[in-house]
Write an enzyme that holds these catalytic residues in place. Structure first.
Site, PDB file in Angstrom:
ATOM      1  N   MET A 198    -129.935   8.484   9.354  1.00 21.12           N
ATOM      2  CA  MET A 198    -131.407   8.921   9.436  1.00 21.12           C
ATOM      3  C   MET A 198    -131.827   9.234  10.731  1.00 21.12           C
ATOM      4  SD  MET A 198    -132.966   5.875   6.763  1.00 21.12           S
ATOM      5  CE  MET A 198    -134.739   6.630   6.563  1.00 21.12           C
ATOM      6  N   GLU A 199    -130.968   9.537  11.841  1.00 17.21           N
ATOM      7  CA  GLU A 199    -131.319   9.709  13.037  1.00 17.21           C
ATOM      8  C   GLU A 199    -130.424  10.822  13.865  1.00 17.21           C
ATOM      9  OE1 GLU A 199    -130.623   6.410  12.382  1.00 17.21           O
ATOM     10  OE2 GLU A 199    -132.562   5.693  11.804  1.00 17.21           O
ATOM     11  N   GLU A 236    -127.675  -4.802  16.992  1.00 21.64           N
ATOM     12  CA  GLU A 236    -126.582  -4.035  17.645  1.00 21.64           C
ATOM     13  C   GLU A 236    -127.155  -3.997  19.134  1.00 21.64           C
ATOM     14  OE1 GLU A 236    -126.859  -0.467  15.486  1.00 21.64           O
ATOM     15  OE2 GLU A 236    -125.096   0.107  16.858  1.00 21.64           O
ATOM     16  N   GLY A 260    -124.093   5.299   5.871  1.00 23.38           N
ATOM     17  CA  GLY A 260    -123.548   5.089   4.369  1.00 23.38           C
ATOM     18  C   GLY A 260    -122.258   6.229   4.368  1.00 23.38           C
ATOM     19  N   ASP A 304    -121.974   1.028   4.101  1.00 17.87           N
ATOM     20  CA  ASP A 304    -122.239   0.946   2.572  1.00 17.87           C
ATOM     21  C   ASP A 304    -121.812   2.235   2.044  1.00 17.87           C
ATOM     22  OD1 ASP A 304    -125.281   1.329   4.050  1.00 17.87           O
ATOM     23  OD2 ASP A 304    -124.664   2.742   2.518  1.00 17.87           O
TER      24      ASP A 304
HETATM   25  N1  ADE Z   1    -127.566   3.913   7.174  1.00 16.17           N
HETATM   26  C1  ADE Z   1    -126.820   3.014   6.449  1.00 16.17           C
HETATM   27  N2  ADE Z   1    -126.688   3.191   5.315  1.00 16.17           N
HETATM   28  C2  ADE Z   1    -127.522   4.311   5.024  1.00 16.17           C
HETATM   29  C3  ADE Z   1    -127.709   4.911   3.790  1.00 16.17           C
HETATM   30  N3  ADE Z   1    -127.040   4.244   2.674  1.00 16.17           N
HETATM   31  N4  ADE Z   1    -128.640   6.066   3.804  1.00 16.17           N
HETATM   32  C4  ADE Z   1    -128.986   6.412   4.815  1.00 16.17           C
HETATM   33  N5  ADE Z   1    -128.907   5.754   6.088  1.00 16.17           N
HETATM   34  C5  ADE Z   1    -128.019   4.727   6.146  1.00 16.17           C
END
Ligand code: ADE
Length: 250
Positions: free
Chosen positions: A193-194, A13, A79, A217
């Site tokens: 996650m951030e 990215e 996600g 996802d």
């Molecule tokens: N970033 C992208 N997909 C994720 C997921 N399934 N869980 C946590 N962070 C993500």
């Protein structure tokens, strides 16, 4: 002039963004590479957040303390957790919750101790610009991928995003996460996650923050399969298209 930090979660990215930077020069600090430069008439710093809340918080703190940035924009993938939030859609964060914060029974589940809150807000004005940029960026990049049949017709959502130090990779885990959060009145559109960590640091310093995530996802058993290819093929061009639009609006 206000310096804008663009924090990317992923190297692919960032590469696309870096190509756009004029007079780019790099600085090493706190084990990270920061790229200063110009994007049109804007002063910009590009950096990778690295993965997880602590890494992201450290990155944000360095951006503010050492580089004096006056606004922070985050681009990455997430996600999809919300109903109708599909792979290829974009979520613009209204606010964040840390899904792994639990100091109960001392504090309510999800509440950040001593902050008196569980939700970390994004800056409304910067978020409105990012949403406008996401709509414009998707009209170009999204349509291309839709015609290539890589994704369904992409949509931009705006709402709550959940962050935590876990890649959510099973339908069961996603359901548990959703259930716990819903039970406390938090209805997240996406999980990553951030973001909450950067939002918390920006709140501490009073620095405007906005974040967008392309859905890579559905945080289910297929999450890891979809991830890498998606980031390269779709998320990186999206981030570039959206940041390009945002830069015109700042
Ligand atoms: N970033 C992208 N997909 C994720 C997921 N399934 N869980 C946590 N962070 C993500």
């Amino acid at each position: 002039m206000t310096t804008t930090a663009i924090v990317s979660a992923l190297l692919d990215e960032q590469k696309g963004l870096l190509d756009q930077l004029q007079h780019a020069h790099k600085e090493q600090r706190a084990g990270r590479t920061f790229w200063r430069g110009q994007w049109g008439d804007q002063d910009v710093v590009l950096v990778l957040s690295r993965i997880g809340k602590v890494a992201a918080a450290s990155t944000a703190t360095t951006l503010i303390e050492a580089f004096g940035v006056g606004r922070v924009v985050f681009t990455g993938v997430a996600g999809g957790l919300g109903e109708g939030v599909r792979v290829g859609d974009v979520v613009v964060a209204e606010d964040f919750v840390q899904h792994d914060m639990d100091s109960s029974p001392l504090f309510a589940r999800y509440e950040i101790p001593l902050y008196g809150r569980s939700r970390l807000p994004c800056d409304p004005s910067l978020t409105a610009l990012l949403q406008q940029a996401a709509n414009a960026g998707l009209a170009v990049a999204g349509d291309h991928f839709h015609r290539e049949r890589l994704i369904a017709e992409p949509r931009v959502h705006r709402g709550l995003v959940a962050s935590g130090d876990r890649f959510v990779s099973s339908a069961e885990e996603a359901a548990t996460l959703r259930q716990g959060l819903h039970g406390a009145g938090h209805i997240p559109l996406a999980v990553e996650m951030e973001g909450a960590a950067v939002a918390q640091v920006c709140l501490d310093y009073g620095v405007p923050f906005a974040a967008m995530r392309t859905i890579s996802d559905r945080a289910d058993d297929q999450a890891h399969v979809d991830f890498s290819a998606f980031v390269q093929q779709v998320a990186s061009p999206y981030a570039l298209a959206i940041v390009r639009e945002l830069m015109k609006l700042l």
